[in-house]
Design a protein around this motif. Structure first.
Motif, PDB file in Angstrom:
ATOM      1  N   LYS A  48       0.783  -1.239   0.000  1.00  0.00           N
ATOM      2  CA  LYS A  48       0.000   0.000   0.000  1.00  0.00           C
ATOM      3  C   LYS A  48       0.814   1.287   0.000  1.00  0.00           C
ATOM      4  O   LYS A  48       0.332   2.327  -0.451  1.00  0.00           O
ATOM      5  CB  LYS A  48      -0.926   0.005   1.217  1.00  0.00           C
ATOM      6  N   ALA A  49       2.030   1.258   0.517  1.00  0.00           N
ATOM      7  CA  ALA A  49       2.752   2.509   0.785  1.00  0.00           C
ATOM      8  C   ALA A  49       3.408   3.113  -0.447  1.00  0.00           C
ATOM      9  O   ALA A  49       3.584   4.339  -0.517  1.00  0.00           O
ATOM     10  CB  ALA A  49       3.805   2.278   1.865  1.00  0.00           C
ATOM     11  N   VAL A  50       3.799   2.307  -1.407  1.00  0.00           N
ATOM     12  CA  VAL A  50       4.553   2.809  -2.566  1.00  0.00           C
ATOM     13  C   VAL A  50       3.572   3.312  -3.619  1.00  0.00           C
ATOM     14  O   VAL A  50       2.917   2.525  -4.303  1.00  0.00           O
ATOM     15  CB  VAL A  50       5.476   1.718  -3.144  1.00  0.00           C
ATOM     16  N   VAL A  51       3.476   4.639  -3.753  1.00  0.00           N
ATOM     17  CA  VAL A  51       2.513   5.229  -4.681  1.00  0.00           C
ATOM     18  C   VAL A  51       3.178   6.112  -5.731  1.00  0.00           C
ATOM     19  O   VAL A  51       2.491   6.713  -6.557  1.00  0.00           O
ATOM     20  CB  VAL A  51       1.442   6.042  -3.924  1.00  0.00           C
ATOM     21  N   GLY A  52       4.520   6.188  -5.704  1.00  0.00           N
ATOM     22  CA  GLY A  52       5.218   7.049  -6.651  1.00  0.00           C
ATOM     23  C   GLY A  52       6.373   6.353  -7.335  1.00  0.00           C
ATOM     24  O   GLY A  52       6.926   5.372  -6.828  1.00  0.00           O
ATOM     25  N   PHE A  53       6.773   6.890  -8.480  1.00  0.00           N
ATOM     26  CA  PHE A  53       7.818   6.279  -9.306  1.00  0.00           C
ATOM     27  C   PHE A  53       8.690   7.363  -9.921  1.00  0.00           C
ATOM     28  O   PHE A  53       8.225   8.463 -10.230  1.00  0.00           O
ATOM     29  CB  PHE A  53       7.169   5.463 -10.424  1.00  0.00           C
ATOM     30  N   ARG A  54       9.965   7.043 -10.070  1.00  0.00           N
ATOM     31  CA  ARG A  54      10.868   7.842 -10.902  1.00  0.00           C
ATOM     32  C   ARG A  54      11.629   6.896 -11.810  1.00  0.00           C
ATOM     33  O   ARG A  54      12.241   5.914 -11.352  1.00  0.00           O
ATOM     34  CB  ARG A  54      11.844   8.670 -10.073  1.00  0.00           C
ATOM     35  N   ALA A  55      11.620   7.167 -13.098  1.00  0.00           N
ATOM     36  CA  ALA A  55      12.277   6.291 -14.070  1.00  0.00           C
ATOM     37  C   ALA A  55      13.791   6.450 -14.017  1.00  0.00           C
ATOM     38  O   ALA A  55      14.295   7.576 -13.913  1.00  0.00           O
ATOM     39  CB  ALA A  55      11.779   6.608 -15.481  1.00  0.00           C
ATOM     40  N   PRO A  56      14.530   5.357 -14.079  1.00  0.00           N
ATOM     41  CA  PRO A  56      15.984   5.461 -14.216  1.00  0.00           C
ATOM     42  C   PRO A  56      16.345   6.333 -15.423  1.00  0.00           C
ATOM     43  O   PRO A  56      15.687   6.266 -16.472  1.00  0.00           O
ATOM     44  CB  PRO A  56      16.409   4.004 -14.436  1.00  0.00           C
ATOM     45  N   TYR A  57      17.354   7.154 -15.254  1.00  0.00           N
ATOM     46  CA  TYR A  57      17.818   8.095 -16.281  1.00  0.00           C
ATOM     47  C   TYR A  57      16.747   9.139 -16.628  1.00  0.00           C
ATOM     48  O   TYR A  57      16.889   9.847 -17.627  1.00  0.00           O
ATOM     49  CB  TYR A  57      18.240   7.357 -17.567  1.00  0.00           C
ATOM     50  N   LEU A  58      15.679   9.220 -15.828  1.00  0.00           N
ATOM     51  CA  LEU A  58      14.536  10.100 -16.128  1.00  0.00           C
ATOM     52  C   LEU A  58      13.994   9.792 -17.525  1.00  0.00           C
ATOM     53  O   LEU A  58      13.471  10.676 -18.222  1.00  0.00           O
ATOM     54  CB  LEU A  58      14.932  11.570 -16.022  1.00  0.00           C
ATOM     55  N   SER A  59      14.087   8.525 -17.912  1.00  0.00           N
ATOM     56  CA  SER A  59      13.754   8.103 -19.272  1.00  0.00           C
ATOM     57  C   SER A  59      12.330   7.558 -19.305  1.00  0.00           C
ATOM     58  O   SER A  59      12.084   6.393 -18.999  1.00  0.00           O
ATOM     59  CB  SER A  59      14.752   7.049 -19.749  1.00  0.00           C
ATOM     60  N   ALA A  60      11.393   8.409 -19.689  1.00  0.00           N
ATOM     61  CA  ALA A  60       9.979   8.035 -19.710  1.00  0.00           C
ATOM     62  C   ALA A  60       9.462   7.999 -21.141  1.00  0.00           C
ATOM     63  O   ALA A  60      10.027   8.636 -22.035  1.00  0.00           O
ATOM     64  CB  ALA A  60       9.171   9.037 -18.884  1.00  0.00           C
ATOM     65  N   ASN A  61       8.387   7.264 -21.353  1.00  0.00           N
ATOM     66  CA  ASN A  61       7.731   7.235 -22.664  1.00  0.00           C
ATOM     67  C   ASN A  61       6.222   7.122 -22.455  1.00  0.00           C
ATOM     68  O   ASN A  61       5.727   7.046 -21.328  1.00  0.00           O
ATOM     69  CB  ASN A  61       8.274   6.087 -23.528  1.00  0.00           C
ATOM     70  N   ARG A  62       5.478   7.131 -23.546  1.00  0.00           N
ATOM     71  CA  ARG A  62       4.017   7.077 -23.441  1.00  0.00           C
ATOM     72  C   ARG A  62       3.550   5.801 -22.748  1.00  0.00           C
ATOM     73  O   ARG A  62       2.569   5.801 -22.003  1.00  0.00           O
ATOM     74  CB  ARG A  62       3.386   7.178 -24.830  1.00  0.00           C
ATOM     75  N   ALA A  63       4.232   4.716 -23.022  1.00  0.00           N
ATOM     76  CA  ALA A  63       3.846   3.442 -22.418  1.00  0.00           C
ATOM     77  C   ALA A  63       3.940   3.495 -20.896  1.00  0.00           C
ATOM     78  O   ALA A  63       3.124   2.888 -20.191  1.00  0.00           O
ATOM     79  CB  ALA A  63       4.718   2.315 -22.964  1.00  0.00           C
ATOM     80  N   LEU A  64       4.930   4.230 -20.367  1.00  0.00           N
ATOM     81  CA  LEU A  64       5.055   4.367 -18.926  1.00  0.00           C
ATOM     82  C   LEU A  64       3.804   5.017 -18.345  1.00  0.00           C
ATOM     83  O   LEU A  64       3.252   4.545 -17.344  1.00  0.00           O
ATOM     84  CB  LEU A  64       6.283   5.206 -18.577  1.00  0.00           C
TER      85      LEU A  64
END
Length: 333
Positions: free
Chosen positions: A172-188
C-alpha cells in the motif's frame, strides 16, 4: 426647517462623509502567501550510511524525504535470480545487487525506520535499465517485480523476524515512481495508473513548475536552475552537477568550490520562489558521494537553513499529492 434647507443640509453631510471616506480609506489586508514547499528526493537508496545520514538530516530540520528505491538492493548474490528485467535473462542488473544477506537486512531495517518517521518510499524500478523503448507490458512487468521483491524481501532472503505489517506496508505505501535516467515514454504513463501509482517524478522542466495531474497521475519535474559563473541552466540533481563541474570524473581537490557553487544555485532558486510565486522547488540526489560528498554537504547546509523556516515546508512527493487529493475531495464534497 424648510424642506429645501433640509435637503441641502443632508447633501452637505453626505458630501462630508464621502470626502472623509476618500481621504482615509480602510487599511488594506495583508496578502498571505502560501508556504514555500521544497521536495527533496534520493534515487536508488543503497548505502546504509547514507540512509542514516539523510534520516539524521530530516530529524534536525523537520523535513520529510522521498526515497526512490531500486529493488535489486533487496536481493543478495544468492537470490538475484528472483529478478528478471524486461528482455533480459534472470539475475541481470545495471547497478548490481546487495553485497550480502546482512546488507539486505540492514537496508530493510532502514526502510522500515524511514517509513515510521513519515518518509515516502517510492519505486525506482529494479535493475536501473533504460525503459525508453519498453511497452506498457514491459513497464508492468518491472512494477510487478518491484512489488513482489519488496513485499517478500524477508522471505526471499531467509531473513528472520519479518516485522508485523510489513507486507501490508509494501502493498500500500509505494505510490510514486521515478524512471531510471529520467527516461519516460508514453507506455510508462499508460502503465502507471494500471499499476496503482499516484505520481511520477521523471520529468524535467525549464524551471520550477506546478505539477499537473493527468489520467490520475501527478507529474513532477526536476527543474533546470541557473548555476555557476555564467548562470547556465542545469537539472537540479547531484549527478547533473557532477557532470557539469568535473565531467563526471571525481575531482576531490575542488570539492569546496563545488560545494559553494551548488549551495549558491540551490539558494538562488529557492530565494526566487520564496520571494515570488512560491512554486514548489524539487531537488534530486543519489546516495553516491560524488566529488568527495560536495553535493550532500551543500544539501545539508541548504536544508539546515530553509527547512526550519516557519513559512517553508520540506515535504515528500507523497505528502504533496495527498494534500491535493484531500483539497479536491473537500471541494467536491
Amino acid at each position: 426647517m424648510p424642506r429645501l434647507s433640509r435637503v441641502l443640509a443632508f447633501s452637505i453631510a453626505a458630501l462630508a462623509t464621502t470626502s472623509a471616506a476618500f481621504a482615509d480609506p480602510p487599511a488594506a489586508r495583508p496578502v498571505t502567501k502560501p508556504k514555500q514547499i521544497v521536495i527533496i528526493s534520493f534515487d536508488s537508496a543503497r548505502d546504509i550510511s547514507q540512509w542514516k545520514r539523510s534520516r539524521a538530516l530530516a530529524q534536525r530540520t523537520g523535513a520529510h524525504f522521498t526515497y526512490f528505491l531500486s529493488c535489486v538492493f533487496l536481493l543478495s548474490p544468492q537470490t538475484r535470480t528472483e529478478y528478471t528485467a524486461p528482455g533480459k535473462t534472470s539475475g541481470k542488473s545495471n547497478i548490481g545487487f546487495a553485497a550480502s544477506k546482512q546488507e539486505v537486512a540492514d537496508r530493510l531495517e532502514q526502510i522500515g525506520l524511514a517509513a515510521a518517521e513519515g518518509h515516502d518510499i517510492g519505486s525506482h524500478g529494479c535493475g536501473h535499465f533504460d525503459g525508453k523503448n519498453w511497452s506498457k507490458a514491459d513497464w508492468l512487468s518491472e512494477f510487478s517485480s518491484f512489488q513482489h521483491i519488496l513485499e517478500n524481501a524477508y522471505a526471499i532472503n531467509g531473513i528472520a523476524h519479518e516485522p508485523a505489517g510489513w507486507r501490508s506496508f509494501a502493498r500500500k505505501a509505494v505510490v510514486g515512481f521515478r524512471a531510471p535516467y529520467l527516461s519516460a515514454n508514453r507506455a510508462l504513463y499508460a502503465a502507471l495508473p494500471a499499476a496503482g501509482f499516484l505520481f511520477d517524478a521523471s520529468g524535467v522542466s525549464r524551471g520550477p513548475a506546478r505539477p499537473p495531474t493527468r489520467n490520475g497521475i501527478t507529474r513532477f519535474s526536476l527543474p533546470q536552475i541557473p548555476e555557476g559563473p555564467k548562470s547556465k541552466p542545469v537539472i537540479a540533481m547531484d549527478y547533473n552537477l557532477f557532470v557539469r563541474h568535473s565531467g563526471g570524473f571525481a575531482r576531490p581537490s575542488k570539492a569546496e568550490e563545488f560545494i559553494e557553487r551548488t549551495y549558491d544555485a540551490f539558494r538562488a532558486a529557492f530565494d526566487k520562489q520564496y520571494a515570488g510565486k512560491r512554486i514548489p522547488l524539487e531537488l534530486g540526489f543519489h546516495f553516491t558521494l560524488m566529488n568527495n560528498g560536495a553535493y550532500w554537504t551543500a544539501l545539508e547546509r541548504f536544508a539546515g537553513e530553509v527547512c526550519v523556516k516557519a513559512d517553508v515546508e520540506c515535504i515528500s512527493f507523497r505528502d504533496y499529492v495527498s494534500r491535493h487529493i484531500e483539497k479536491q475531495a473537500a471541494v467536491g464534497g
